[in-house]
Design a protein around this motif. Structure first.
Motif, PDB file in Angstrom:
ATOM      1  N   VAL A 116      -8.838   3.141  -4.950  1.00 32.87           N
ATOM      2  CA  VAL A 116      -7.679   2.760  -4.139  1.00 32.87           C
ATOM      3  C   VAL A 116      -6.802   1.706  -4.794  1.00 32.87           C
ATOM      4  CG1 VAL A 116      -8.669   3.401  -1.936  1.00 32.87           C
ATOM      5  CG2 VAL A 116      -9.047   1.110  -2.810  1.00 32.87           C
ATOM      6  N   GLU A 117      -7.193   1.256  -6.005  1.00 31.89           N
ATOM      7  CA  GLU A 117      -6.342   0.257  -6.654  1.00 31.89           C
ATOM      8  C   GLU A 117      -5.499   0.913  -7.722  1.00 31.89           C
ATOM      9  OE1 GLU A 117     -10.310  -1.814  -6.872  1.00 31.89           O
ATOM     10  OE2 GLU A 117      -8.941  -3.333  -7.599  1.00 31.89           O
ATOM     11  N   SER A 118      -4.240   0.500  -7.798  1.00 25.92           N
ATOM     12  CA  SER A 118      -3.392   1.035  -8.854  1.00 25.92           C
ATOM     13  C   SER A 118      -3.456   0.071 -10.032  1.00 25.92           C
ATOM     14  CB  SER A 118      -1.954   1.160  -8.363  1.00 25.92           C
ATOM     15  OG  SER A 118      -1.367  -0.123  -8.340  1.00 25.92           O
ATOM     16  N   LYS A 149      -9.386  -3.762   0.680  1.00 19.61           N
ATOM     17  CA  LYS A 149      -8.980  -4.460  -0.549  1.00 19.61           C
ATOM     18  C   LYS A 149      -7.894  -5.477  -0.246  1.00 19.61           C
ATOM     19  CE  LYS A 149     -11.348  -2.059  -3.577  1.00 19.61           C
ATOM     20  NZ  LYS A 149     -12.369  -2.593  -4.407  1.00 19.61           N
ATOM     21  N   ALA A 155      -8.405   0.935   1.280  1.00 20.95           N
ATOM     22  CA  ALA A 155      -7.252   0.183   0.784  1.00 20.95           C
ATOM     23  C   ALA A 155      -7.036  -1.046   1.654  1.00 20.95           C
ATOM     24  CB  ALA A 155      -6.005   1.068   0.803  1.00 20.95           C
ATOM     25  N   ARG A 163     -13.003   2.746  -8.565  1.00 30.27           N
ATOM     26  CA  ARG A 163     -11.909   1.967  -7.979  1.00 30.27           C
ATOM     27  C   ARG A 163     -10.775   2.917  -7.607  1.00 30.27           C
ATOM     28  NH1 ARG A 163     -10.855  -2.906 -12.048  1.00 30.27           N
ATOM     29  NH2 ARG A 163      -9.487  -3.622 -10.396  1.00 30.27           N
ATOM     30  N   GLU A 186      -5.072   5.912 -10.217  1.00 30.59           N
ATOM     31  CA  GLU A 186      -5.935   4.826  -9.775  1.00 30.59           C
ATOM     32  C   GLU A 186      -6.522   4.160 -11.015  1.00 30.59           C
ATOM     33  OE1 GLU A 186      -6.814   8.341  -8.956  1.00 30.59           O
ATOM     34  OE2 GLU A 186      -7.323   8.051 -11.061  1.00 30.59           O
ATOM     35  N   VAL A 196       0.861  -1.178   0.000  1.00 34.18           N
ATOM     36  CA  VAL A 196       0.000   0.000   0.000  1.00 34.18           C
ATOM     37  C   VAL A 196       0.900   1.231   0.000  1.00 34.18           C
ATOM     38  CG1 VAL A 196      -1.804   1.283   1.188  1.00 34.18           C
ATOM     39  CG2 VAL A 196      -1.774  -1.195   1.302  1.00 34.18           C
ATOM     40  N   TYR A 205      -1.773  -1.017  -3.816  1.00 30.13           N
ATOM     41  CA  TYR A 205      -2.939  -0.176  -3.553  1.00 30.13           C
ATOM     42  C   TYR A 205      -2.487   1.211  -3.139  1.00 30.13           C
ATOM     43  CZ  TYR A 205      -4.964  -4.785  -3.632  1.00 30.13           C
ATOM     44  OH  TYR A 205      -5.312  -6.044  -4.024  1.00 30.13           O
TER      45      TYR A 205
END
Lengths: 273, 660, 86
Positions: free
Chosen positions: B529-531, B561, B558, B527, B521, B328, B537
């Protein structure tokens, strides 16, 4: 290398002093500049209209003629001419179809390929270097406190600015190299009132009063400027200022080249130095 | 082979331009197509049911759906066909909306022809499709959180409470980030340190969290489920286990330098803790300013003064390697350097300060003990001008975006200033006031109304010094007048920029950044918090400017997830990866050199009877991202990305170009 | 460029020392002057019996000694030391 010189209308009339002193300074410093043989109006002001291709014809014609004569650098002394020519140059080089259209329109001129660089005289002096300028000084102006006034068109917009728009130093460096002492005054980049001088001179008188009072407050003996319009507004309008603000004592205003010429010993005529 | 073609109307989006009935008729005549139909909204539940029923009824083996972009509903339709037992990789989607009806909306006939060709191409491709199974990789049930501010701490606590081990790495000597520098937080005016320090202490004492401060992440290798991380612990020159935080060393240290925590307005010694509530409470020796640098003689004052003998001048940087399953990134933000704001005298006049510097002056644990003083002469300013949007919303400064937090913190700072200097005057220059959170608007109304702070709508053109006052030139567009204020102090709200080093970290983790340096993101709305890199994240201001409440929310998001990832037995990866045909491969190594993810290695095959031992390429399936560069560079067509083979792609092209 | 000057310097106590020079021992090697981190030492105008210029504290800097003891440690002749001032 010889550099082409574009005087513009004012330099041959009200601002003759700027031209003669600048040419003398250039000769002393060994900067080879030659006036363009048949030049026309620069276009006066960079157009802000959306569909303004026709307005670029005037400056591009000048650049086309410059290129045709084999020069790669064009210099000028007037801030308005510099701003118009430099911006027009960048405008047509950005999108090739613009240049094509203008070239097609100007049938009787040689085609302009975008290969001329527009440089203001101050940039040439900066590139020469402070040392070379100091070497030519015969009468150092020590003790003279100079307020350098820039006006607007030399420093905006960013893509043609000759120095930082908020805290410029190009004129100060030149003044330092001829022995004078530049003083900082915050109004050095504030507008002088510009073309209001033609119709509403009171506006110019008010602006010029603020600028000159601020220079006096910060200890200036004289003000130097580089733009003929600024010089007119700050110098010639002083009688209007005295009329509106009776306490105003006045302050000598010179072109920076005039002061340089004094320092080089070419002239010895300026009062107040 | 029994192919079914389903054409979506998408309401009027497709059907309004393209003649779907004509498409159905022509599609049903294609080779191997046993069924073709159209429907209003295929993504709806009845639409998906229709597809499923027809697959079962007609025993379809392959499916083509002509609808919107796969980016929208690829997963929806894949789930639908999987539901009735059809392998989702035997489904092909033809995009006749974004690639057709939406861009050719003024040419319906040509659009229809193009849509048909797209369907034909999809049919040609799906004829050669192979069923594929997702790749499963083992999961390491540990997490790395980079950044020890409120975002990192909140994420770490949530994951640790879920039962997983967390490594919390922070670059400065203490946890806390920018929130620790604040005096009070809006809109409740909670003391910032009071609400943050319990969380810091909880993180430090949590049995599942390893707090590693004064350390940086040097290298990360691997993929989701299996990251190998190298962390470099910078030498503190103080042994953490022995240091009691008593401060005797600090008393005798002869060197005084500006304190970064106080933004230079406060001082510290060369051996220091950044602030008294630092976690961990271990002193750090700043060797650059210590007298011991490059000298023959050693100043041993701190060593002699330390009771527990915790100082060791010979400490070296230490590298540790850890294995984690997810990462993260919570690296936070910085402010635009004040020297960039020349029009406001930033960097030139000492009494022009940033919001963060003013925050330190207001803070009770700050350099002036909560008394607001001018940095130039120490006097208490009686008239303060606050300038919002200093750099933000300004393309000339490179920050055309809104920094989100400044309107609120300026209001808060103006209010706090009035509380400590009751006879002072505060002016705020604003363009808009953005107070969008819970009870934010009421807070601003209170500041404007009850606290008698003057809000002027207009920008400031110039700030300069006249004697000992700062002259502010601005405009008040509501009254239409130019305004000149002689202020004692000017507080700027500079633009929020991503913290230094974010771009390098992003490159290491293969996460993309936008043009301002903020981490990207996957989808800003759905979405956040997701890379783009699986297993990595994002949390907090590193992704976009945001205040503390949103940061805490995003940090928990995050964490959730990560928890949902780690609660599975294995990580699942898409099988769109490259495969090498050993018979065709000549071992030239071009693909190995070209692969941007280093997923290909060259191996020598086992000894064979009478044959020379050949070299051939081998793809590490778990690392391959299916980009296809290897396919493009291979001269022998020996390497193919599953689901996008040479044969499939050339069949598509042929189908697009040939006339019927 | 404004370099922020810390506002709370008064809160920080730095050790204070008093420099004592045993002039007769000095041989003008200059090491103490070079190594003093606060640069408070300089050669004297006067010279000792051996003919060497010994170190003296610069005028006005008597209170600047931070008791780091560098001069004391580096002097090969034990000619200079600092005493802690409370």
């Amino acid at each position: 290398m010889e550099i082409a010189y574009f005087p513009g209308c004012t330099l041959k009339t009200t601002a003759r002093a700027l031209e003669t002193s600048a040419l003398a300074v250039a000769k002393t410093l060994g900067i080879a500049i030659k006036e363009l043989p048949s030049w026309t109006c620069c276009g006066t002001c960079y157009s802000l209209a959306e569909d303004d291709l026709i307005k670029q014809v005037a400056p591009i014609r000048t650049l086309a003629r410059t290129a045709n004569l084999g020069y790669s650098i064009l210099t000028t002394l007037c801030s308005v001419c510099y701003n118009t020519l430099a911006q027009a140059n960048l405008f047509v080089k950005a999108v090739p179809t613009r240049l094509e259209k203008i070239n097609a329109f100007m049938e009787e001129e040689a085609n302009y390929a975008g290969n001329v660089e527009v440089k203001h005289f101050l940039t040439l002096l900066q590139e020469l270097g402070a040392e070379k300028v100091s070497e030519a000084v015969k009468r150092p102006l020590s003790g003279l406190k100079v307020a350098c006034y820039y006006g607007c068109l030399l420093l905006r917009p960013q893509n043609v600015a000759i120095d930082d728009p908020e805290q410029p130093s190009i004129l100060e460096n030149i003044m330092k190299s001829i022995g004078a002492e530049p003083v900082f005054f915050p109004y050095q980049v504030e507008c002088c009132g510009s073309y209001h001088t033609a119709v509403k001179p009171e506006i110019v008188a008010r602006r010029a009063h603020l600028i000159l009072e601020n220079a006096i407050e910060n200890g200036a003996d004289i003000v130097v400027t580089s733009c003929p319009l600024c010089s007119f507004n700050l110098k010639e309008r002083q009688k209007d200022i005295k009329r509106l603000y009776p306490g105003f004592k006045g302050l000598p205003v010179f072109y920076f080249t005039e002061v340089m010429a004094e320092a080089f010993g070419i002239t010895k005529i300026l009062k107040g130095i | 082979m029994r192919i079914g073609v389903f054409i979506c109307h998408c309401g009027k989006n497709i059907a309004g331009v393209v003649d779907v009935k004509e498409l159905v008729e022509r599609a049903s005549k294609l080779k191997d197509v046993v069924y073709a139909t159209d429907y209003v909204y295929l993504c709806s539940e009845p639409g998906q049911k229709e597809i499923q029923e027809k697959i079962e009824e007609l025993e379809l083996t392959h499916v083509v759906i002509a609808a919107c972009s796969p980016k929208m509903h690829a997963t929806t339709f894949a789930r639908a066909v999987k539901g009735v037992g059809l392998n989702p990789y035997l489904l092909e989607i033809a995009n006749i909306r974004e690639h057709c009806s939406w861009v050719h909306h003024d040419k319906p006939e040509i659009a229809t022809e193009k849509a048909f060709r797209l369907i034909k191409a999809a049919v040609a491709k799906v004829r050669l499709a192979e069923p594929l199974e997702p790749i499963k990789v083992p999961l390491t049930r540990k997490v790395l959180v980079i950044g020890g501010g409120i975002a990192g701490i909140r994420t770490a606590l949530d994951i640790a409470n879920g039962g997983f081990e967390v490594y919390l790495v922070e670059r400065t000597p203490s946890l806390g980030g920018h929130m620790a520098q604040l005096s009070e937080t809006f809109p409740t005016l909670d003391c910032s340190a009071c609400i943050l320090t319990p969380l810091m202490v909880e993180a430090a004492h949590h049995k599942n969290i390893h707090v590693i401060t004064y350390a940086e992440v040097k290298n990360i290798k691997g993929i989701i489920g299996n990251f190998k991380v190298t962390i470099e612990k910078k030498p503190r020159y103080v042994i953490p286990e022995k240091c009691t935080g008593c401060g005797d060393c600090m008393d005798v240290c002869p060197v005084i330098v500006p304190n970064e925590f106080d933004q230079g307005l406060g001082a510290r010694k060369a051996i220091y803790v950044p602030f008294p509530q630092a976690v961990p409470l271990v002193y750090t020796l700043d060797l650059e300013n210590c007298l011991n640098t490059q000298k023959l003689v050693v100043c041993e004052q701190c060593y002699k003064a330390c009771g527990p003998r915790a100082i060791n001048y010979l400490m070296e940087p230490q590298e540790i390697e850890i294995e984690v399953g997810a990462v993260v990134i919570a690296t936070g933000f910085d402010l635009l350097p004040i020297e960039n704001l020349k029009e406001y005298g930033g960097g030139k006049y000492p009494d022009v300060v940033t919001g963060l510097e003013f925050e330190r002056l207001l803070s009770a644990s700050g350099p002036t003990g909560g008394v607001v003083r001018r940095p130039s002469d120490g006097k208490i300013p009686k008239r303060v001008v606050f300038i919002q949007c200093a750099g933000s919303r300004d393309p000339e400064h490179g920050c055309p975006y809104c920094s989100k937090i400044c309107c609120m913190y300026t209001a808060k700072q103006a209010l706090l200033y009035k509380h400590v200097v009751p006879d002072g005057e505060a002016y705020v220059f604003f363009i808009d006031v953005r107070a969008a959170g819970k009870r934010y608007e009421e807070f601003v109304q209170r500041v404007m109304g009850e606290e008698r702070i003057v809000y002027l709508r207009g920008k400031v053109s110039k700030v300069f010094q006249r004697e000992d006052k700062l002259v502010v030139w601005g405009a008040d567009t509501i009254s239409g007048m130019a305004v000149e204020i002689e202020a004692d102090m000017v507080v700027l709200a500079p633009a929020v920029v991503p913290s230094k080093g974010t771009a390098d970290l992003a490159k290491l983790l293969k996460v993309s950044v936008d043009e301002f340096g903020f981490l990207s993101e996957v989808h800003p709305k759905l979405r956040p918090v997701e890379s783009v890199s699986p297993g990595v994240y994002l949390a907090g201001a590193a992704q976009a400017p945001k205040d503390i409440s949103e940061t805490a929310a995003q940090a928990s998001a995050a964490a959730s997830k990560v928890l949902s990832l780690l609660s599975q037995k294995e990580a699942t990866l898409e099988p769109i990866v490259a495969h090498v045909d050993k018979e065709l491969c000549i071992g030239c190594g071009l693909c190995w050199k070209a692969c941007p993810f280093k997923a290909i290695t060259m191996v020598r095959e086992e000894k064979r009877e009478g044959k020379k031992r050949r070299r051939y390429a081998k793809v590490e399936e778990a690392v391959c991202q299916g980009c296809g560069v290897c396919m493009a560079i291979c001269e022998k067509k020996a390497i193919n990305v599953a689901g996008f083979t040479y044969d499939q792609l050339s069949a598509q092209v042929k189908a697009l170009l040939e006339d019927e | 460029m404004v370099i922020r000057k810390p506002l709370n310097l008064a809160k920080f106590k730095v050790p204070k020392g008093r420099v004592i020079v045993l002039a007769e021992r000095c041989k003008e090697c200059g090491l103490c002057i070079e190594y003093c981190p606060k640069q408070i030492l300089e050669y004297s105008e006067d010279y000792n019996e051996k003919g060497f210029h010994y170190p003296v504290v610069k005028a006005g800097m008597e209170n600047e000694c931070i008791f780091c003891l560098f001069c004391q440690e580096i002097c090969p002749d034990f000619a200079i030391f600092s005493e802690k001032e409370e």
